[in-house]
Design a protein around this motif. Structure first.
Motif, short mmCIF file in Angstrom:
data_model
loop_
_atom_site.label_atom_id
_atom_site.label_comp_id
_atom_site.label_asym_id
_atom_site.label_seq_id
_atom_site.Cartn_x
_atom_site.Cartn_y
_atom_site.Cartn_z
N ASP A 69 24.94 51.13 52.68
CA ASP A 69 26.28 50.75 52.25
C ASP A 69 26.21 49.26 51.90
N VAL A 70 26.65 48.89 50.71
CA VAL A 70 26.53 47.49 50.29
C VAL A 70 27.33 46.56 51.20
N ALA A 71 28.31 47.10 51.93
CA ALA A 71 29.10 46.28 52.85
C ALA A 71 28.40 46.09 54.19
N ASP A 72 27.31 46.82 54.42
CA ASP A 72 26.59 46.78 55.70
C ASP A 72 25.54 45.68 55.66
N GLU A 73 25.78 44.60 56.38
CA GLU A 73 24.89 43.44 56.34
C GLU A 73 23.47 43.81 56.75
N THR A 74 23.33 44.53 57.85
CA THR A 74 21.99 44.86 58.36
C THR A 74 21.23 45.73 57.38
N ALA A 75 21.89 46.75 56.84
CA ALA A 75 21.22 47.66 55.90
C ALA A 75 20.74 46.91 54.66
N MET A 76 21.58 46.03 54.14
CA MET A 76 21.19 45.27 52.94
C MET A 76 20.06 44.29 53.26
N GLY A 119 35.43 44.47 51.48
CA GLY A 119 34.06 44.44 51.97
C GLY A 119 33.07 45.07 51.02
N ILE A 120 33.45 46.19 50.43
CA ILE A 120 32.53 46.89 49.52
C ILE A 120 32.46 46.19 48.17
N HIS A 121 33.62 45.93 47.56
CA HIS A 121 33.61 45.38 46.21
C HIS A 121 33.18 43.91 46.17
#
Length: 589
Positions: A69-76, A119-121
């Protein structure tokens, strides 16, 4: 040779829709692609299709990052760290991921969904771009998909009713793309945004238009259904659109049985049938009206958007238009002059017996002195003042304001606490004439693209989410129960003023400094125009929300008297017919 052979493009939100079309076009032109998204299955299906489109003899590949998810700091962070570890260099990042967000009037928009949309956009675009710098070299390009159905230009707004968090994030994204071009010049990275406008997609036909139509029905109620009952019915009925007639008929019957609550099921079935037909009719009308504002009455295809993106990635074209927001949107939209300079003059209102509440997120002494000036203006003309000061305001400023006015230190990010203190103010000092929210100034930041994630989120909270929180709780104060029953808004009165952030002051203000502030002004402009259109045209209220932007492009000191004059105007009936609701009070242009 394919144009993008030996290049690598990373496309966010690329399992379906426009993102998938962009990835496909890159593959067909010889590039390798990295696709990512929250759902694994669509990405795997897309990858198979993309691999089948790699031109013969071209050494290109498709790589998947699922569950990102682009809003997920850890994942990005993890994704870009893995790419860096594997010595992968990204030539292009396409910021495409997005969601519809809540499609409803702002008073009814859940604040957690509001923040999630931002958060997403916005944060997803910002953080994805910043993290991509780890694996980009000189000549890299950041292409951001945005929309003109929020902000045509900084001085021309397109209110997009029922889409307040969407408009706020998209307006900010336009300005963020410009800012990144300034801040990344020394790295040789190019930043461009493109606004495709209406595009043939399931999202617009099955989600946005039907939800907008459903919201029109909720606002007024339908037949013998209250707004709350319409809302409950809509949740059951909207997924039926586009299904076979037998599925629709069964779905309506099931919904009527589920929601009967003592009512006659056959009669409710008939009402639900009429409701769904009405929603479909309105959705088709909205689509048709939009198409009539296009010369050839055709929305763009997803492939045409992809073609636009690849053209923007061309080295020579990109150099020419670095920092621009490209208007792919061909909708000829009549734009009212929502942005003004000095507010029209009015006879000084008498504030006797009325209360004005200040919610304060001050940054420096000048903010505190502005609050002092405005609060004294209210008191001098008979009104009473209550100041609710953010916990994040520096302690010396808290003490300065508290020593002069009735004040409390409050967590103004917490909607429940804001509501509680507004109720306290009304109980203790009288009916609230207006709520004035002061955002404070943007702190001195050398480069926004170098701040931490926590620092970025603090800024979006300060300049976007908190003003929205205060505004929504103020609306609840003016119209108790109005979120559930929008009919209560008719002829209700109230005034909300958001002040800030200021343009930087000084003789040597840089382009970066101005562009930084514009990111957050870019959120508040379309947000304000959208909410006002809902308050006036949809809810038929006499409540208005203004935003005041102090400072000028020449770097002159702001004039607080002009802000006081704007508040005088806002609380009079003159404001009800004003098309201008965002005032740059220190500008002369």
């Amino acid at each position: 040779m394919p144009k993008f052979q030996n290049k690598i493009a990373l496309v966010t939100g690329s399992g379906t829709g426009i993102g998938k079309a962009i990835a496909t076009k890159f593959i067909e032109e010889g590039a390798s692609v990295i696709i990512l998204g929250r759902r694994k299955e669509p990405l795997e299906e897309a990858a198979k299709e993309l691999e089948g489109r790699i031109p013969q003899g071209i050494n290109a590949s498709v790589r998947i990052f699922a569950g990102v998810d682009v809003a997920d700091e850890t994942a990005m962070n993890n994704m870009f760290d893995e790419l860096k570890k594997n010595n992968v260099t990204i030539d292009y990042i396409i910021n495409n991921a997005g969601v519809s967000g809540p499609v409803t009037c702002f008073p009814n928009a859940p604040l957690d969904e509001f923040k999630s949309t931002i958060g997403i956009h916005l944060t997803g675009t910002f953080w994805g771009s910043v993290q991509a710098l780890k694996v980009m070299k000189e000549g890299g390009k950041i292409i951001t998909i945005s929309t003109f159905f929020t902000e045509e230009k900084p001085l021309e707004q397109r209110p997009y009713r029922f889409r307040s968090p969407y408009t706020a994030s998209q307006g900010a994204k336009n300005r963020l793309a410009e800012l990144m071009s300034w801040e990344l010049t020394d790295k040789g990275i190019i930043s461009i945004a493109t606004n495709p406008g209406p595009v043939h997609s399931d999202r617009i036909y099955k989600t946005v238009y039907p939800k907008a139509a459903a919201e029109f029905m909720r606002v007024s109620g339908f037949e013998d259904l209250s707004p709350v009952q319409v809302d409950e019915a809509n949740r059951e009925l909207l997924p039926l659109l586009g299904e076979d007639e037998s599925v629709i008929k069964k779905g309506i019957t099931d919904a009527a049985t589920k929601l009967a609550n003592g009512k006659d099921v056959s009669k409710l079935t008939e009402t639900f049938t009429n409701l769904l037909n009405k929603i479909q009719t309105i959705a088709e009308k909205v689509q048709n009206n939009t198409s009539h504002m296009i010369a050839n009455r055709e929305f763009l295809s997803q492939g045409q958007v992809a073609e636009t993106v690849l053209n923007l990635c061309d080295d020579e074209i990109a150099k020419i238009i670095n920092g621009k927001v490209i208007p792919g949107d061909r909708v000829f939209y009549p734009v009212k002059p929502h942005i003004g300079t000095t507010a029209p003059g009015v006879h000084q209102p008498d504030f006797t017996g009325k209360a004005v509440v200040f919610t304060i997120d001050a940054t420096d002494k000048a903010d505190a002195e502005r609050i002092e000036f405005l609060a004294q203006h209210v008191e001098k003309n008979g009104g009473k003042v209550a100041c609710f000061i953010s916990q994040d305001t520096p302690s010396e400023l808290q003490e300065y304001i508290s020593s002069k006015f009735h004040s409390h230190i409050v967590d103004i990010k917490n909607p429940d606490e804001v509501a509680r203190w507004l109720n306290t103010a009304k109980t203790n000092i009288g009916d609230i004439l207006g709520v004035i929210h002061v955002t404070g100034k943007l702190p001195d930041i050398p480069k926004l693209t170098e701040v931490s994630r926590a620092e970025w989120e603090a800024l979006t909270e300060k300049f976007i989410s908190t003003p929205a929180t205060v505004a929504q709780r103020a609306l609840e104060q003016f119209v108790p129960g109005g979120a559930n029953d929008p009919r209560l808004y008719k002829d209700a009165k109230g005034a909300i003023m958001i002040i800030g952030p200021d343009l930087p002051v000084g003789k040597k203000v840089t382009g970066i400094q101005r562009a930084q502030v514009e990111v957050f002004r870019g959120a508040l402009r379309p947000f304000t125009t959208t909410v006002n259109q809902e308050l006036s045209d949809v809810l038929n209220s006499k409540i208005r929300m203004f935003t005041i932007f102090p400072g000028s492009v020449t770097g002159t000191e702001p004039n607080n008297q002009r802000i006081a004059d704007a508040f005088n105007f806002l609380v009079t009936d003159n404001a009800l017919s004003s098309a201008e609701i965002v005032f740059c009070v220190d500008e002369t242009r």
